[in-house]
Design a protein around this motif. Structure first.
Motif, PDB file in Angstrom:
ATOM      1  N   HIS A 161       0.821  -1.205   0.000  1.00  0.00           N
ATOM      2  CA  HIS A 161       0.000   0.000   0.000  1.00  0.00           C
ATOM      3  C   HIS A 161       0.859   1.261   0.000  1.00  0.00           C
ATOM      4  N   ALA A 162       1.921   1.276   0.796  1.00  0.00           N
ATOM      5  CA  ALA A 162       2.802   2.449   0.831  1.00  0.00           C
ATOM      6  C   ALA A 162       3.454   2.670  -0.530  1.00  0.00           C
ATOM      7  N   MET A 163       3.903   1.590  -1.160  1.00  0.00           N
ATOM      8  CA  MET A 163       4.541   1.711  -2.476  1.00  0.00           C
ATOM      9  C   MET A 163       3.540   2.179  -3.528  1.00  0.00           C
ATOM     10  N   LEU A 164       2.318   1.640  -3.484  1.00  0.00           N
ATOM     11  CA  LEU A 164       1.295   2.035  -4.452  1.00  0.00           C
ATOM     12  C   LEU A 164       0.914   3.505  -4.284  1.00  0.00           C
ATOM     13  N   ALA A 165       0.852   3.974  -3.054  1.00  0.00           N
ATOM     14  CA  ALA A 165       0.538   5.386  -2.820  1.00  0.00           C
ATOM     15  C   ALA A 165       1.619   6.284  -3.419  1.00  0.00           C
ATOM     16  N   LYS A 166       2.869   5.914  -3.212  1.00  0.00           N
ATOM     17  CA  LYS A 166       3.968   6.704  -3.778  1.00  0.00           C
ATOM     18  C   LYS A 166       3.916   6.681  -5.297  1.00  0.00           C
ATOM     19  N   THR A 167       3.655   5.510  -5.865  1.00  0.00           N
ATOM     20  CA  THR A 167       3.582   5.369  -7.317  1.00  0.00           C
ATOM     21  C   THR A 167       2.423   6.178  -7.886  1.00  0.00           C
ATOM     22  N   ALA A 168       1.326   6.281  -7.139  1.00  0.00           N
ATOM     23  CA  ALA A 168       0.154   7.026  -7.598  1.00  0.00           C
ATOM     24  C   ALA A 168       0.350   8.538  -7.504  1.00  0.00           C
ATOM     25  N   GLY A 169       1.501   8.969  -6.986  1.00  0.00           N
ATOM     26  CA  GLY A 169       1.792  10.396  -6.921  1.00  0.00           C
ATOM     27  C   GLY A 169       1.437  11.066  -5.620  1.00  0.00           C
ATOM     28  N   VAL A 170       1.129  10.284  -4.578  1.00  0.00           N
ATOM     29  CA  VAL A 170       0.814  10.855  -3.266  1.00  0.00           C
ATOM     30  C   VAL A 170       2.128  11.210  -2.571  1.00  0.00           C
ATOM     31  N   ARG A 171       2.364  12.485  -2.403  1.00  0.00           N
ATOM     32  CA  ARG A 171       3.673  12.931  -1.918  1.00  0.00           C
ATOM     33  C   ARG A 171       3.715  13.164  -0.419  1.00  0.00           C
ATOM     34  N   GLN A 172       2.565  13.372   0.214  1.00  0.00           N
ATOM     35  CA  GLN A 172       2.538  13.586   1.659  1.00  0.00           C
ATOM     36  C   GLN A 172       1.943  12.360   2.343  1.00  0.00           C
ATOM     37  N   LEU A 173       2.624  11.879   3.367  1.00  0.00           N
ATOM     38  CA  LEU A 173       2.210  10.664   4.057  1.00  0.00           C
ATOM     39  C   LEU A 173       2.132  10.915   5.561  1.00  0.00           C
ATOM     40  N   ILE A 174       1.035  10.504   6.161  1.00  0.00           N
ATOM     41  CA  ILE A 174       0.896  10.530   7.621  1.00  0.00           C
ATOM     42  C   ILE A 174       0.810   9.082   8.086  1.00  0.00           C
ATOM     43  N   VAL A 175       1.740   8.670   8.917  1.00  0.00           N
ATOM     44  CA  VAL A 175       1.712   7.323   9.474  1.00  0.00           C
ATOM     45  C   VAL A 175       0.990   7.398  10.812  1.00  0.00           C
ATOM     46  N   VAL A 176      -0.182   6.791  10.873  1.00  0.00           N
ATOM     47  CA  VAL A 176      -0.976   6.775  12.106  1.00  0.00           C
ATOM     48  C   VAL A 176      -0.781   5.432  12.794  1.00  0.00           C
ATOM     49  N   ILE A 177      -0.183   5.455  13.963  1.00  0.00           N
ATOM     50  CA  ILE A 177      -0.014   4.239  14.766  1.00  0.00           C
ATOM     51  C   ILE A 177      -1.278   4.087  15.607  1.00  0.00           C
ATOM     52  N   ASN A 178      -2.149   3.179  15.194  1.00  0.00           N
ATOM     53  CA  ASN A 178      -3.472   3.020  15.789  1.00  0.00           C
ATOM     54  C   ASN A 178      -3.462   1.947  16.890  1.00  0.00           C
ATOM     55  N   LYS A 179      -4.553   1.879  17.604  1.00  0.00           N
ATOM     56  CA  LYS A 179      -4.761   0.890  18.676  1.00  0.00           C
ATOM     57  C   LYS A 179      -3.736   1.035  19.799  1.00  0.00           C
ATOM     58  N   MET A 180      -3.329   2.288  20.073  1.00  0.00           N
ATOM     59  CA  MET A 180      -2.370   2.525  21.150  1.00  0.00           C
ATOM     60  C   MET A 180      -2.968   2.222  22.524  1.00  0.00           C
ATOM     61  N   ASP A 181      -4.314   2.157  22.605  1.00  0.00           N
ATOM     62  CA  ASP A 181      -4.975   1.858  23.873  1.00  0.00           C
ATOM     63  C   ASP A 181      -5.033   0.363  24.155  1.00  0.00           C
ATOM     64  N   GLU A 182      -4.660  -0.456  23.183  1.00  0.00           N
ATOM     65  CA  GLU A 182      -4.786  -1.916  23.286  1.00  0.00           C
ATOM     66  C   GLU A 182      -3.970  -2.447  24.474  1.00  0.00           C
ATOM     67  N   PRO A 183      -4.481  -3.459  25.193  1.00  0.00           N
ATOM     68  CA  PRO A 183      -3.812  -3.955  26.403  1.00  0.00           C
ATOM     69  C   PRO A 183      -2.356  -4.364  26.206  1.00  0.00           C
ATOM     70  N   THR A 184      -1.988  -4.844  25.009  1.00  0.00           N
ATOM     71  CA  THR A 184      -0.587  -5.230  24.791  1.00  0.00           C
ATOM     72  C   THR A 184       0.319  -4.021  24.521  1.00  0.00           C
ATOM     73  N   VAL A 185      -0.290  -2.817  24.410  1.00  0.00           N
ATOM     74  CA  VAL A 185       0.478  -1.613  24.074  1.00  0.00           C
ATOM     75  C   VAL A 185       0.412  -0.583  25.197  1.00  0.00           C
ATOM     76  N   GLN A 186      -0.809  -0.158  25.559  1.00  0.00           N
ATOM     77  CA  GLN A 186      -1.035   0.800  26.637  1.00  0.00           C
ATOM     78  C   GLN A 186      -0.186   2.068  26.482  1.00  0.00           C
ATOM     79  N   TRP A 187      -0.254   2.636  25.267  1.00  0.00           N
ATOM     80  CA  TRP A 187       0.435   3.880  24.942  1.00  0.00           C
ATOM     81  C   TRP A 187       1.937   3.826  25.228  1.00  0.00           C
ATOM     82  N   SER A 188       2.530   2.678  24.913  1.00  0.00           N
ATOM     83  CA  SER A 188       3.958   2.484  25.159  1.00  0.00           C
ATOM     84  C   SER A 188       4.811   3.255  24.143  1.00  0.00           C
TER      85      SER A 188
END
Length: 478
Positions: A161-188
């Motif tokens: 998906h990241a490669m396809l976005a770059k190939t499609a000409g999308v120049r700005q990328l926001i990486v959202v690290i989701n599920k930070m509330d999950e018990p195995t993570v707990q905003w670590s």
């Protein structure tokens, strides 16, 4: 996206007569920013999109309660936000987006159209269609133990998906690290840094510069760090802005207002007449304009323009719009066609030369190879007629002419042909119509740009030159 789904979505989100939800800002027209949510299946893209709609006032309490009740009856209470964009029974029963969904909201400075792309590898063509309409990509990563690894390792969709976005000409990328509330993570912070450290080198490798990438930890389900910055008691180490604050700070890409009209066709349907859905790439379209539909060069009369359920007098580059048209039948219109200025139409061709980067392939590639090319919203079978040259990726200089074959990892120029005419331009002349992606057997094998469109005379001269060269070789052999 089916027309019935568009109508249903507008109704379910309770948009008013101007296409705005409860609590939306007012009236004046602001420039549109198109954002696609991409990433591995189950990363939480649809939930994230639905919660953003809720927090911006475009999904009301009554509708959310209805979704929650229906989701709970299926034992899937956590999917309530996702149902704002996952409308079909198949999507809701399996929890997997199969086609891209579209909605919109306003921030303090922008009108934002969000495109929720499917994450499953079986639906990559729909993901490509959605990404082709975007200015910015939000790559959603699940922080849950094991889920990031499943998406990032070979066979996962994070890389593709990241490669396809770059190939499609999308120049700005926001990486959202989701599920930070999950018990195995707990905003670590440790888990957040681990994911960033593994992902950043890959993003740089595929062409994203560090200044083009933002990193934001969130919880799509609880809503933390979506509208308001996450509270220090929950996450003391993150000092950046919330996701909506990051979106508000983005710079709008340049819009080619003064160029001839170019609008890529995404879909068509009948609703009080023939309607065309698409994205304006260049120029402005006004109600009453005469345009050409290419191919097959049919004159189209625009009778009205609708954006977000609101009739507007004109459409500008970056706008995703619905045009009510006359002069063509529904069966004349297909995804991948281009509406263009009557006095300056885009070229439709069955042959073009492309510079291709072969990312992955099971063996060598030779002349005669067939695969599927995705060109904007069109998906067509393409044949590699001739391999013209192998190119050094670092210098972009030709290192070998007319190679007999190329290997995975190589960059080369080839003559490509399709059975039916497609609208393309040389990448240097107009980039949105100069890109293509290549897929085979469910895998993205490469990406390329159009180098030139050879004329009939040039093709004839090249054929004659090749024939004469072959005759000389045959003569010397005898």
């Amino acid at each position: 996206m089916a027309a019935s789904q568009v109508a249903e979505r507008v109704q379910e989100l309770h948009l008013d007569d101007n296409g705005r939800g409860p609590g939306s800002e007012s009236p004046e027209r602001v420039r549109n920013l198109n954002i696609v949510f991409i990433g591995h299946v189950d990363a939480g893209k649809s939930t994230l999109c639905g919660h953003l709609l809720y927090l911006t006032g475009n999904l009301d309490e009554r509708t959310l309660e209805k979704y929650e009740k229906e989701a709970k009856s299926k034992g899937r209470e956590s999917w309530k936000f996702a149902w704002a964009l996952d409308l079909t029974e198949q999507e809701r029963s399996k929890g997997k987006t199969t086609d891209y969904g579209v909605a919109s909201f306003r921030t303090a400075t922008k009108h934002i159209t969000i495109i929720d792309a499917p994450g499953h590898k079986a639906y990559v063509p729909a993901m490509i269609s959605g990404t082709g309409q975007a200015d910015v990509a939000i790559l959603v990563i699940s922080a849950r133990k094991g889920e990031f690894e499943a998406g990032f390792e070979r066979g996962g969709q994070t890389r593709e998906h990241a490669m396809l976005a770059k190939t499609a000409g999308v120049r700005q990328l926001i990486v959202v690290i989701n599920k930070m509330d999950e018990p195995t993570v707990q905003w670590s912070e440790e888990r957040f840094r681990e994911i960033c450290d593994k992902l950043a080198p890959f993003l740089k490798q595929i062409g994203y510069r560090p200044q083009e990438v933002s990193w934001v930890p969130v919880s799509g389900f609880t809503g933390e760090n979506l509208r308001e910055p996450v509270h220090p008691s929950t996450c003391a180490w993150y000092k950046g802005g919330s996701l909506l604050q990051v979106l508000d700070a983005l710079k709008l890409p340049p819009r080619p207002l003064d160029m001839p009209v170019r609008m890529t066709v995404v879909d068509r349907f009948r609703d009080m007449g023939v309607c065309i859905l698409g994205r304006v790439e260049a120029g402005t379209i006004r109600s009453g304009d005469r345009l050409l539909l290419m191919p097959p060069r049919l004159v189209v009369h625009v009778t009205s323009i609708t954006m977000d359920a609101e009739e507007v007098p004109l459409a500008e580059p970056g706008d995703n719009v619905k045009l009510l048209v006359k002069g063509v039948e529904e069966d004349d219109i297909h995804s991948g066609q281009v509406l263009c200025a009557e006095n300056d139409p885009v070229e439709a061709t069955t042959t073009f030369d492309g510079q291709v980067m072969l990312v992955e392939h099971k063996s060598i590639l030779t002349a005669g190879y067939r695969c599927i090319a995705h060109i904007q919203a069109a998906a067509v079978e393409v044949v590699f007629e001739r391999l013209l040259a192998e190119v050094d990726r670092r210098t972009n200089q030709i290192v070998k002419k007319h190679p007999k074959f190329v290997r995975p990892g190589s960059t080369f120029i080839a003559r490509l042909s399709v059975a039916q005419p497609v609208c393309v331009t040389a990448f240097k002349e107009f980039a949105p119509l100069g890109r293509f992606m290549l897929r085979d057997e469910g895998t993205t094998i490469g990406a390329g740009v159009v180098v030139r469109i050879p004329t009939a005379k040039q093709r004839s001269e090249e054929l004659q030159s090749t024939t004469e060269s072959g005759a000389k070789i045959a003569s010397s052999s005898v």
